[in-house]
Write a protein that holds these residues in place. Structure first.
Motif, PDB file in Angstrom:
ATOM      1  N   THR A 143     105.449  79.985  50.772  1.00  0.00           N
ATOM      2  CA  THR A 143     105.634  81.085  49.826  1.00  0.00           C
ATOM      3  C   THR A 143     104.280  81.608  49.329  1.00  0.00           C
ATOM      4  O   THR A 143     104.054  82.817  49.241  1.00  0.00           O
ATOM      5  N   ASP A 167     114.927  82.765  51.081  1.00  0.00           N
ATOM      6  CA  ASP A 167     115.070  81.325  50.813  1.00  0.00           C
ATOM      7  C   ASP A 167     116.201  81.251  49.778  1.00  0.00           C
ATOM      8  O   ASP A 167     115.975  81.220  48.569  1.00  0.00           O
ATOM      9  N   ASP A 172     111.309  81.253  45.581  1.00  0.00           N
ATOM     10  CA  ASP A 172     110.346  81.201  44.469  1.00  0.00           C
ATOM     11  C   ASP A 172     109.547  82.481  44.300  1.00  0.00           C
ATOM     12  O   ASP A 172     108.661  82.549  43.460  1.00  0.00           O
ATOM     13  N   ASP A 248     110.650  85.244  53.841  1.00  0.00           N
ATOM     14  CA  ASP A 248     110.589  83.827  53.457  1.00  0.00           C
ATOM     15  C   ASP A 248     111.984  83.244  53.674  1.00  0.00           C
ATOM     16  O   ASP A 248     112.973  83.845  53.239  1.00  0.00           O
TER      17      ASP A 248
HETATM   18 MG   LIG Z   1     108.879  78.485  49.192  1.00  0.00          MG
END
Ligand SMILES: [Mg+2]
Ligand SMILES: Nc1ncnc2c1ncn2[C@@H]1O[C@H](COP(=O)(O)OP(=O)(O)OP(=O)(O)O)[C@@H](O)[C@H]1O
Length: 377
Positions: A143, A167, A172, A248
């Motif tokens: 990330t 994700d 995040d 991500d």
């Molecule tokens: Mg991550």
């Protein structure tokens, strides 16, 4: 100020009324003419000198019509409208010269967004380079890498960059950028049937002039709200909205990471070197990706927390793995932690640090611009 003189061509009588009202209510836009029959619009619309034409794409022969409208109105921007967006038909319209596609019925905001989209740094009709960042295990620094890389790419090229945080349980990206998004991938997935790339844009949160993020779910349980099909539609739309898209995904092979990898032009296997079983993880991941006939072009390796972060270390790892390494990122815990505490990018905080240099180098490779450094690793 530029006048937005709109001519509406809409075969459906109810839509003709509804869309006319919406256009009339939209500031800075004037409805100068409206037609149910496209042939009438071609013959009679000229006197109204529209500079924007909303053309019903749910009519037979739309491709021929697009061509005829282009010839008749060479100075007008054509926006196709339809009941549902699809990657295939929209790209056909755009290739035939339409500026974009709007799903009916659109709102005033969406219409303005579409008009505004013409004046933005265009993707030039070209599709984005889509990159998925996959890691066999968590905590690889993926990330952090994506966020900094997105910034580096946009700075190098002034290109528009979209980050999709897929994700789905523990994304995040919103924390990373300190965002409290109104809309996330959950709302985007819910609405995909009614969205076009123009309207999906408002679900992305801009973090700089050229970088926007579609944030992840707010709670892990919301993962069920994002189907693989809707994720694929979002990626397809994002491909037409940005010049670079970075995705991500959750660590490991799972339906989300596999779908995102399959849709990407390049999949990066991101692994932290920690003196454990990382090499085996990379090799096992490569085995799985090797079912793609072109995996050698599409799958690249990035090693993180490499210490010492030298060309020799990279070459040694290439030998051990038996596969080229696209980039290495140094162990720079202090840099990333300080940046996070400061609410800033590591790239900004220490632009000349080894971490920034390696990220800029990778950005250079991705954008194929001249590299910042003389060294080539
Ligand atoms: Mg991550
Ligand atoms: N290059 C680096 N060197 C040292 N520490 C790093 C580096 N990059 C990230 N970290 C730290 O490692 C931790 C994990 O980083 P990050 O969240 O980016 O990894 P991730 O692979 O996305 O993790 P997750 O599996 O939880 O999604 C964070 O504490 C971060 O500050």
């Amino acid at each position: 100020m530029i006048n937005n003189n709109v001519m509406l061509v809409e075969g459906n009588r109810l839509y003709l009324e509804q869309l006319s009202n919406i256009i009339r209510e939209t500031e800075t836009v004037t409805l100068v003419a409206r037609f149910r029959d496209a042939k009438d619009a071609l013959g009679q619309g000229m006197v109204f000198t529209p500079n924007i034409i909303l053309l019903d794409a749910d009519t037979p022969n739309i491709m021929n019509l697009l061509e005829e409208f282009h010839q008749a109105y060479p100075h007008a921007d054509i926006i196709c409208t339809g009941e549902k967006w699809s990657a295939e038909s929209s790209s056909l319209y755009v290739n035939a010269g339409a500026k974009c596609f709007l799903v009916k019925p659109f709102s005033s905001e969406e219409l303005l967004d579409a008009i505004f989209a013409f004046s933005k740094p265009a993707t030039g009709g070209k599709e984005a380079k889509v990159m998925t960042f996959f890691s066999p295990k968590g905590k690889s620094g993926k990330t952090t890498l994506i966020a900094n890389l997105a910034m580096a790419i946009s700075r190098k090229t002034n290109a528009s960059v979209g980050i999709i945080d897929a994700d789905l349980q523990f994304g995040d990206m919103a924390f990373f950028f300190n965002l409290k998004p109104q809309s996330t991938i959950v709302e985007a997935a819910r609405d995909t049937d009614f969205l076009s790339p123009v309207s999906l844009n408002s679900y992305f949160v801009p973090v700089t002039k050229n970088v926007s993020i579609l944030c992840g779910t707010k709670e892990p349980s919301l993962i069920d709200k994002v189907s693989i099909h809707s994720l694929e539609t979002i990626i397809d739309m994002a491909r037409t909205m940005f010049q670079y898209v970075l995705i991500d995904v959750p660590a490991g092979f799972n339906p989300t990471s596999i779908a995102a990898a399959e849709m990407a032009d390049t999949t990066y296997i991101v692994t932290m070197l920690n003196g454990g079983y990382e090499v085996q993880h990379i090799q096992r991941s490569l085995d799985i990706f090797s079912t793609w006939p072109d995996y050698r072009e599409r799958v690249k390796i990035i090693l993180t927390r490499v210490e010492p972060c030298t060309i020799t270390a990279k070459q040694e790892m290439e030998e051990i793995i038996g596969y080229p390494v696209a980039g290495i990122i140094p162990n720079a815990y202090l840099d990333v932690a300080t940046a996070a505490d400061d609410g800033r990018m590591a790239l900004d905080l220490k632009p000349n640090s080894p971490l920034s240099q390696r990220i800029n180098y990778l950005a250079g490779k991705i954008t194929k611009k001249k590299q910042d450094n003389d060294d080539d690793f």
